[in-house]
Design an enzyme around this catalytic site. Structure first.
Site, PDB file in Angstrom:
ATOM      1  N   ASP A  98      -7.867  -6.523   4.378  1.00  0.00           N
ATOM      2  CA  ASP A  98      -6.945  -7.618   4.079  1.00  0.00           C
ATOM      3  C   ASP A  98      -5.610  -7.336   4.769  1.00  0.00           C
ATOM      4  O   ASP A  98      -5.410  -6.262   5.316  1.00  0.00           O
ATOM      5  CB  ASP A  98      -6.750  -7.779   2.564  1.00  0.00           C
ATOM      6  CG  ASP A  98      -6.592  -6.429   1.886  1.00  0.00           C
ATOM      7  OD1 ASP A  98      -5.939  -5.542   2.471  1.00  0.00           O
ATOM      8  OD2 ASP A  98      -7.136  -6.247   0.775  1.00  0.00           O
ATOM      9  N   ASP A 127      -1.544  -7.239   4.240  1.00  0.00           N
ATOM     10  CA  ASP A 127      -0.395  -7.278   3.335  1.00  0.00           C
ATOM     11  C   ASP A 127       0.864  -7.491   4.164  1.00  0.00           C
ATOM     12  O   ASP A 127       0.981  -6.971   5.274  1.00  0.00           O
ATOM     13  CB  ASP A 127      -0.273  -5.953   2.568  1.00  0.00           C
ATOM     14  CG  ASP A 127      -1.460  -5.737   1.640  1.00  0.00           C
ATOM     15  OD1 ASP A 127      -2.019  -6.730   1.152  1.00  0.00           O
ATOM     16  OD2 ASP A 127      -1.833  -4.569   1.420  1.00  0.00           O
ATOM     17  N   ASP A 174       2.448   6.221   0.606  1.00  0.00           N
ATOM     18  CA  ASP A 174       1.813   7.526   0.417  1.00  0.00           C
ATOM     19  C   ASP A 174       1.691   8.344   1.707  1.00  0.00           C
ATOM     20  O   ASP A 174       2.326   9.377   1.860  1.00  0.00           O
ATOM     21  CB  ASP A 174       0.464   7.391  -0.316  1.00  0.00           C
ATOM     22  CG  ASP A 174      -0.454   6.306   0.238  1.00  0.00           C
ATOM     23  OD1 ASP A 174      -0.108   5.697   1.265  1.00  0.00           O
ATOM     24  OD2 ASP A 174      -1.524   6.082  -0.353  1.00  0.00           O
TER      25      ASP A 174
HETATM   26  P1  ATP Z   1      -7.493  -0.080   2.088  1.00  0.00           P
HETATM   27  O1  ATP Z   1      -8.060  -0.208   3.442  1.00  0.00           O
HETATM   28  O2  ATP Z   1      -8.331   0.756   1.205  1.00  0.00           O
HETATM   29  O3  ATP Z   1      -7.063  -1.368   1.460  1.00  0.00           O
HETATM   30  P2  ATP Z   1      -4.681   0.419   2.148  1.00  0.00           P
HETATM   31  O4  ATP Z   1      -3.896   1.476   2.866  1.00  0.00           O
HETATM   32  O5  ATP Z   1      -4.427  -0.993   2.544  1.00  0.00           O
HETATM   33  O6  ATP Z   1      -6.206   0.802   2.309  1.00  0.00           O
HETATM   34  P3  ATP Z   1      -3.992  -0.372  -0.506  1.00  0.00           P
HETATM   35  O7  ATP Z   1      -4.399   0.255  -1.786  1.00  0.00           O
HETATM   36  O8  ATP Z   1      -4.431  -1.755  -0.183  1.00  0.00           O
HETATM   37  O9  ATP Z   1      -4.433   0.644   0.630  1.00  0.00           O
HETATM   38  O10 ATP Z   1      -2.400  -0.286  -0.464  1.00  0.00           O
HETATM   39  C1  ATP Z   1      -1.610  -0.929   0.519  1.00  0.00           C
HETATM   40  C2  ATP Z   1      -0.458  -0.002   0.925  1.00  0.00           C
HETATM   41  O11 ATP Z   1       0.376   0.271  -0.199  1.00  0.00           O
HETATM   42  C3  ATP Z   1      -0.895   1.369   1.438  1.00  0.00           C
HETATM   43  O12 ATP Z   1      -1.213   1.328   2.808  1.00  0.00           O
HETATM   44  C4  ATP Z   1       0.313   2.206   1.143  1.00  0.00           C
HETATM   45  O13 ATP Z   1       1.317   2.022   2.119  1.00  0.00           O
HETATM   46  C5  ATP Z   1       0.834   1.617  -0.167  1.00  0.00           C
HETATM   47  N1  ATP Z   1       0.279   2.321  -1.343  1.00  0.00           N
HETATM   48  C6  ATP Z   1      -0.840   2.001  -2.028  1.00  0.00           C
HETATM   49  N2  ATP Z   1      -1.046   2.842  -3.046  1.00  0.00           N
HETATM   50  C7  ATP Z   1      -0.036   3.734  -3.024  1.00  0.00           C
HETATM   51  C8  ATP Z   1       0.324   4.851  -3.820  1.00  0.00           C
HETATM   52  N3  ATP Z   1      -0.437   5.219  -4.838  1.00  0.00           N
HETATM   53  N4  ATP Z   1       1.454   5.521  -3.506  1.00  0.00           N
HETATM   54  C9  ATP Z   1       2.219   5.123  -2.459  1.00  0.00           C
HETATM   55  N5  ATP Z   1       1.936   4.099  -1.674  1.00  0.00           N
HETATM   56  C10 ATP Z   1       0.826   3.392  -1.930  1.00  0.00           C
HETATM   57 MG    MG Z   2      -5.292  -2.757   1.586  1.00  0.00          MG
END
Ligand code: ATP
Ligand code: MG
Length: 451
Positions: free
Chosen positions: A73, A75, A151
């Site tokens: 997705d 963001d 993170d």
């Molecule tokens: P995925 O492909 O699994 O969706 P993602 O990196 O997009 O991976 P998400 O959980 O959708 O992960 O979170 C979006 C963003 O928010 C992450 O890329 C990160 O920058 C931030 N984020 C998410 N969870 C945390 C956390 N626990 N601590 C700090 N930052 C976080």
């Molecule tokens: Mg994501």
């Protein structure tokens, strides 16, 4: 004042990837053109930018595009407030109590738009529990502080669809190139703030086939107990992400390598150590990974039915040994198993029905009389139960004749089905009936409760 100054100084010494300066990387250097962004996300960033706000695609999508993967997705992050964002779009609503963000809808796509947040080092300390876990995190900030509170460096890259530039505050671009997962800031502190980051690191390592930087990995071994304090619903969400990532097998291997399977997947702990159940779970995870990678749907209930199948069977068998009928023992064992695991992993109650159905169909595959077989194949949950039986047979070859029979029966037309059904005589011998002197001769032999 002095204390804060020293703290910052020390903080910056150990955190050489803190968001102090931004590097802007041109499209000629990173290669991600604006066409690779979803039309809906482009519409959101373009609209915000036309109104004079800054707006970027951020997080996992930028990381995935850089490695040539398809983002799950998109963001978006901006300096506009939730109210300002909402006013710009026809189909947009503010969600979240803890931290308000906006869901903008176009077609059947939803773009999550959030406002830059502040980090932990801005003097305005965020409330934490005794272990340093952040309880509330709801302060708006600027782009640099927003990068710092993410993170991993690879998750803190900002793509501007207007200029096609990537803004990098923490060295994430180089880390993507070097396939490195590196925590932003001091790893131990960041894990204490949110222990789920340990699981996220392991998940990304498995999904992206990246390695975890030694400094980021080092504190994990000592901090795994912190996962006990994480609300079980959050653990459930994270576990589901891991299991449905398409790389569950590798991710679980990674978790075990980090010693994290005890904290987050207590149910997997024993299961993976026992040869009998390990094989079944490996078959289930392999199957799930293949389905996810092929873009097929995977039901979380099916997955949890798999993970809890062995614990269920132990209780089921115990109850039968204590004299309960097979059916009563099964129903009591189902309740017991789900309740027992709910305290560790908050499996939502709404899944109970589906999980139980899959389980309770299993002994019915072995009770084969013509009428029962014809009824079972029209059961609304037959397909899930049958898929489950196939997995059991994958892990236990003694079940293969049974699963093969059901495959022929399932794939047959009405006439052939009637023929196959007519070939069945008495019900199959089951555990309960094992004491019979002479079991009925039927085409296949199966034990429903002994994987
Ligand atoms: P995925 O492909 O699994 O969706 P993602 O990196 O997009 O991976 P998400 O959980 O959708 O992960 O979170 C979006 C963003 O928010 C992450 O890329 C990160 O920058 C931030 N984020 C998410 N969870 C945390 C956390 N626990 N601590 C700090 N930052 C976080
Ligand atoms: Mg994501």
């Amino acid at each position: 004042m002095l204390k804060r100054f020293i703290k910052r100084l020390l903080g910056q010494q150990s955190n050489n990837n803190m968001a102090t300066r931004v590097t802007r990387i041109a499209v000629t250097d990173h290669g991600v053109t604006r066409e690779r962004i979803s039309p809906c996300a482009l519409q959101v960033t373009d609209t915000l930018q036309q109104q004079g706000y800054s707006a970027f695609v951020v997080g996992g999508a930028v990381r995935d595009l850089l490695i040539g993967a398809k983002p799950k997705d998109f963001d978006v992050v901006t300096n506009a407030t939730p109210e300002q964002i909402r006013q710009l779009f026809r189909r947009a609503h503010i969600i979240g109590r803890r931290f308000r963000l906006v869901h903008v809808l176009c077609g059947n796509e939803t773009i999550e738009v959030s406002t830059f947040r502040a980090n932990a080092h801005d003097g305005d300390e965020r409330p934490t529990d005794d272990n340093g876990r952040i309880l509330r995190d709801n302060v708006f900030g600027n782009q640099a502080s927003d990068a710092e509170r993410r993170d991993f460096t690879i998750n803190a890259l900002y793509y501007d669809p207007g200029s096609q530039e990537i803004w990098d505050y923490c060295g994430g671009f180089t880390d993507v190139r070097n396939k490195t997962i590196r925590m932003i800031g001091d790893p131990a502190t960041r894990y204490r703030e949110d222990p789920v980051r340990m699981l996220r690191g392991a998940r990304f390592a498995a999904k992206l086939e990246f390695h975890i930087d030694p400094m980021t990995r080092a504190p994990i071994a000592e901090l795994t107990d912190l996962l006990d304090n994480v609300p079980s619903a959050r653990l459930f969400d994270e576990m589901l992400k891991l299991l449905l990532s398409g790389h569950a097998q590798r991710a679980i291997h990674q978790l075990r390598a980090e010693g994290l399977h005890r904290g987050c997947l207590p149910m997997l702990d024993n299961l993976l150590e026992q040869e009998s159940s390990a094989q079944f779970i490996a078959a289930a995870l392999h199957n799930t990974d293949q389905r996810v990678q092929a873009g097929k749907p995977v039901s979380p209930a099916f997955l949890f039915a798999c993970l809890l199948w062995h614990p269920l069977q132990i209780v089921w068998q115990q109850r039968m040994d204590d004299g309960e009928t097979e059916q009563n023992a099964l129903f009591a064992a189902m309740e017991h198993t789900l309740e027992q695991h709910r305290s560790q992993i908050a499996i939502p109650r709404r899944m109970d029905g589906n999980i139980k159905e899959i389980w309770s169909l299993q002994p019915r595959f072995a009770q084969r009389s013509a009428g029962k077989a014809l009824r079972l194949v029209t059961h609304p949950r037959f397909r899930a139960g049958y898929d489950f039986l196939l997995l059991r047979a994958d892990a236990d070859s003694s079940l293969r004749p049974l699963s093969d029979w059901w495959t022929s029966f399932y794939e047959a037309d009405d006439a052939l089905r009637a023929n196959l059904a007519a070939g069945l005589t008495e019900p199959m011998p089951t555990k309960k009936r094992r004491r019979r002197k002479k079991p009925t001769v039927t085409p296949v032999a199966a034990e429903p409760v002994n994987e």
